[in-house]
Design an enzyme around this catalytic site. Structure first.
Site, PDB file in Angstrom:
ATOM      1  N   ASP A 121      -6.943  -1.055   2.013  1.00  0.00           N
ATOM      2  CA  ASP A 121      -7.203  -0.009   3.003  1.00  0.00           C
ATOM      3  C   ASP A 121      -7.942  -0.697   4.134  1.00  0.00           C
ATOM      4  O   ASP A 121      -8.920  -1.412   3.880  1.00  0.00           O
ATOM      5  CB  ASP A 121      -8.078   1.080   2.356  1.00  0.00           C
ATOM      6  CG  ASP A 121      -8.314   2.257   3.287  1.00  0.00           C
ATOM      7  OD1 ASP A 121      -7.435   2.544   4.129  1.00  0.00           O
ATOM      8  OD2 ASP A 121      -9.381   2.895   3.170  1.00  0.00           O
ATOM      9  N   ARG A 171      -5.852   2.053  -4.117  1.00  0.00           N
ATOM     10  CA  ARG A 171      -4.993   1.360  -3.159  1.00  0.00           C
ATOM     11  C   ARG A 171      -5.175  -0.143  -3.238  1.00  0.00           C
ATOM     12  O   ARG A 171      -6.268  -0.626  -3.542  1.00  0.00           O
ATOM     13  CB  ARG A 171      -5.235   1.867  -1.728  1.00  0.00           C
ATOM     14  CG  ARG A 171      -6.564   1.582  -1.111  1.00  0.00           C
ATOM     15  CD  ARG A 171      -7.604   2.690  -1.144  1.00  0.00           C
ATOM     16  NE  ARG A 171      -7.190   4.062  -1.179  1.00  0.00           N
ATOM     17  CZ  ARG A 171      -7.071   4.831  -0.098  1.00  0.00           C
ATOM     18  NH1 ARG A 171      -7.324   4.349   1.094  1.00  0.00           N
ATOM     19  NH2 ARG A 171      -6.750   6.078  -0.237  1.00  0.00           N
ATOM     20  N   ASP A 213      -9.704   0.163   7.800  1.00  0.00           N
ATOM     21  CA  ASP A 213     -10.123   1.187   8.756  1.00  0.00           C
ATOM     22  C   ASP A 213     -10.766   0.525   9.964  1.00  0.00           C
ATOM     23  O   ASP A 213     -11.469  -0.478   9.835  1.00  0.00           O
ATOM     24  CB  ASP A 213     -11.147   2.137   8.113  1.00  0.00           C
ATOM     25  CG  ASP A 213     -10.517   3.026   7.047  1.00  0.00           C
ATOM     26  OD1 ASP A 213      -9.351   3.411   7.209  1.00  0.00           O
ATOM     27  OD2 ASP A 213     -11.205   3.326   6.049  1.00  0.00           O
ATOM     28  N   ARG A 234       0.852  -1.188   0.000  1.00  0.00           N
ATOM     29  CA  ARG A 234       0.000   0.000   0.000  1.00  0.00           C
ATOM     30  C   ARG A 234       0.888   1.239   0.000  1.00  0.00           C
ATOM     31  O   ARG A 234       1.789   1.357   0.814  1.00  0.00           O
ATOM     32  CB  ARG A 234      -0.864  -0.033   1.268  1.00  0.00           C
ATOM     33  CG  ARG A 234      -1.440   1.284   1.704  1.00  0.00           C
ATOM     34  CD  ARG A 234      -2.664   1.642   0.901  1.00  0.00           C
ATOM     35  NE  ARG A 234      -3.068   3.010   1.184  1.00  0.00           N
ATOM     36  CZ  ARG A 234      -3.884   3.362   2.173  1.00  0.00           C
ATOM     37  NH1 ARG A 234      -4.412   2.444   2.948  1.00  0.00           N
ATOM     38  NH2 ARG A 234      -4.181   4.617   2.354  1.00  0.00           N
TER      39      ARG A 234
HETATM   40  N1  LIG Z   1     -10.664   4.780  12.630  1.00  0.00           N
HETATM   41  C1  LIG Z   1      -9.535   4.849  11.926  1.00  0.00           C
HETATM   42  N2  LIG Z   1      -9.053   3.741  11.264  1.00  0.00           N
HETATM   43  C2  LIG Z   1      -7.903   3.803  10.551  1.00  0.00           C
HETATM   44  N3  LIG Z   1      -7.134   4.918  10.439  1.00  0.00           N
HETATM   45  C3  LIG Z   1      -7.571   6.028  11.068  1.00  0.00           C
HETATM   46  C4  LIG Z   1      -8.782   6.043  11.832  1.00  0.00           C
HETATM   47  N4  LIG Z   1      -8.937   7.300  12.347  1.00  0.00           N
HETATM   48  C5  LIG Z   1      -7.911   8.027  11.945  1.00  0.00           C
HETATM   49  N5  LIG Z   1      -7.059   7.292  11.175  1.00  0.00           N
HETATM   50  C6  LIG Z   1      -5.827   7.838  10.612  1.00  0.00           C
HETATM   51  O1  LIG Z   1      -5.990   8.097   9.235  1.00  0.00           O
HETATM   52  C7  LIG Z   1      -4.690   8.073   8.669  1.00  0.00           C
HETATM   53  C8  LIG Z   1      -4.763   8.064   7.171  1.00  0.00           C
HETATM   54  O2  LIG Z   1      -5.369   6.884   6.718  1.00  0.00           O
HETATM   55  P1  LIG Z   1      -5.352   6.565   5.203  1.00  0.00           P
HETATM   56  O3  LIG Z   1      -3.976   6.680   4.678  1.00  0.00           O
HETATM   57  O4  LIG Z   1      -6.073   5.266   5.009  1.00  0.00           O
HETATM   58  O5  LIG Z   1      -6.215   7.812   4.656  1.00  0.00           O
HETATM   59  P2  LIG Z   1      -6.851   8.013   3.288  1.00  0.00           P
HETATM   60  O6  LIG Z   1      -6.808   6.769   2.519  1.00  0.00           O
HETATM   61  O7  LIG Z   1      -6.246   9.190   2.638  1.00  0.00           O
HETATM   62  O8  LIG Z   1      -8.374   8.301   3.697  1.00  0.00           O
HETATM   63  P3  LIG Z   1      -9.326   7.375   4.597  1.00  0.00           P
HETATM   64  O9  LIG Z   1      -8.892   7.523   6.042  1.00  0.00           O
HETATM   65  O10 LIG Z   1     -10.680   7.941   4.389  1.00  0.00           O
HETATM   66  O11 LIG Z   1      -9.188   5.940   4.128  1.00  0.00           O
HETATM   67  C9  LIG Z   1      -4.070   6.829   9.308  1.00  0.00           C
HETATM   68  O12 LIG Z   1      -2.677   6.880   9.295  1.00  0.00           O
HETATM   69  C10 LIG Z   1      -4.625   6.912  10.736  1.00  0.00           C
HETATM   70  O13 LIG Z   1      -3.700   7.522  11.608  1.00  0.00           O
HETATM   71  N1  LIG Z   2     -16.325   2.429  -3.035  1.00  0.00           N
HETATM   72  C1  LIG Z   2     -15.283   2.867  -2.312  1.00  0.00           C
HETATM   73  N2  LIG Z   2     -14.874   4.141  -2.442  1.00  0.00           N
HETATM   74  C2  LIG Z   2     -13.813   4.574  -1.704  1.00  0.00           C
HETATM   75  C3  LIG Z   2     -13.149   3.710  -0.797  1.00  0.00           C
HETATM   76  C4  LIG Z   2     -13.610   2.376  -0.692  1.00  0.00           C
HETATM   77  O1  LIG Z   2     -13.073   1.557   0.097  1.00  0.00           O
HETATM   78  N3  LIG Z   2     -14.673   1.984  -1.456  1.00  0.00           N
HETATM   79  N4  LIG Z   2     -12.113   4.160  -0.067  1.00  0.00           N
HETATM   80  C5  LIG Z   2     -11.716   5.422  -0.155  1.00  0.00           C
HETATM   81  C6  LIG Z   2     -10.609   5.898   0.692  1.00  0.00           C
HETATM   82  O2  LIG Z   2     -10.799   5.634   1.993  1.00  0.00           O
HETATM   83  C7  LIG Z   2     -12.324   6.381  -1.081  1.00  0.00           C
HETATM   84  N5  LIG Z   2     -13.421   5.848  -1.824  1.00  0.00           N
END
Ligand SMILES: Nc1ncnc2c1ncn2[C@@H]1O[C@H](COP(=O)(O)OP(=O)(O)OP(=O)(O)O)[C@@H](O)[C@H]1O
Ligand SMILES: Nc1nc2c(c(=O)[nH]1)N=C(CO)CN2
Length: 161
Positions: A95, A92, A97, A83
């Site tokens: 991912d 990606r 969360d 990633r």
């Molecule tokens: N509930 C959560 N689960 C995972 N990461 C989180 C959460 N809350 C905050 N974060 C933070 O978000 C940061 C960025 O995550 P990531 O790189 O996946 O962001 P992104 O892909 O740009 O957007 P998203 O967070 O919407 O997927 C992580 O490094 C983490 O510190």
């Molecule tokens: N359908 C879908 N859309 C996204 C997704 C994902 O997991 N599914 N993740 C994102 C970044 O967190 C942004 N947009």
């Protein structure tokens, strides 16, 4: 043991293979038990970036790790799956969360629980509802999220496995 719900997504390479590898890596941690995994859902990308469809799923795990230790391990799993953090909300290989961690409310921007976007993402809620425990279902944050399901019909989502 803490009860945790995760959301997983992939839209690069072998998407279902990436999700399977992420599950295997989570299962390899001695302090994580994977309890239940939802089906795989093909979903249109949300957030404005033009990119391929995702495969999304939800996972219920039990763990004795604290939230920050779990996040650190999740980051290790993401980097093992190559990633790269290139574009915010962009494509990606994986991912992961943290949606809910017990019934903890944590507003830390480094780790916000429940996940800040959980309430507006159909691709998170539909798989989550498939696997959520009856006890957890009553958690007011979950109820609030589910209410949004009904009004949120603009995202395309299809169960593929
Ligand atoms: N509930 C959560 N689960 C995972 N990461 C989180 C959460 N809350 C905050 N974060 C933070 O978000 C940061 C960025 O995550 P990531 O790189 O996946 O962001 P992104 O892909 O740009 O957007 P998203 O967070 O919407 O997927 C992580 O490094 C983490 O510190
Ligand atoms: N359908 C879908 N859309 C996204 C997704 C994902 O997991 N599914 N993740 C994102 C970044 O967190 C942004 N947009």
């Amino acid at each position: 043991m803490h009860q945790v719900y995760l959301s997983l997504g992939s839209n690069m390479g072998d998407r279902q293979g990436n999700l399977q590898k992420a599950q295997t890596l989570l299962e390899q941690h001695p302090q994580i038990n994977v309890i239940k995994v939802s089906g795989d859902y093909q979903t249109s990308p949300v957030g404005g970036v033009i990119q391929d469809d995702f495969i999304n799923q939800a996972m219920h795990i039990e763990t004795s790790l604290d939230p920050y230790e779990l996040l650190e391990y999740i980051h290790q799993v993401e980097s093992q799956l190559h990633r790269k953090r290139l574009i915010h909300w962009g494509p990606r290989t994986i991912d992961i969360d943290i949606l809910f961690f017990d019934k903890v409310l944590m507003p830390d921007p480094k780790l916000t629980i429940p996940h800040a976007e959980v309430f507006n993402r159909l691709f998170v809620l539909v798989p989550l509802v498939e696997i959520i425990d009856a006890d957890f279902y009553q958690f007011e944050k979950v109820q609030k999220a589910i209410e949004h399901l009904e009004s949120n019909t603009d995202q395309s989502i299809e169960r593929v496995k």
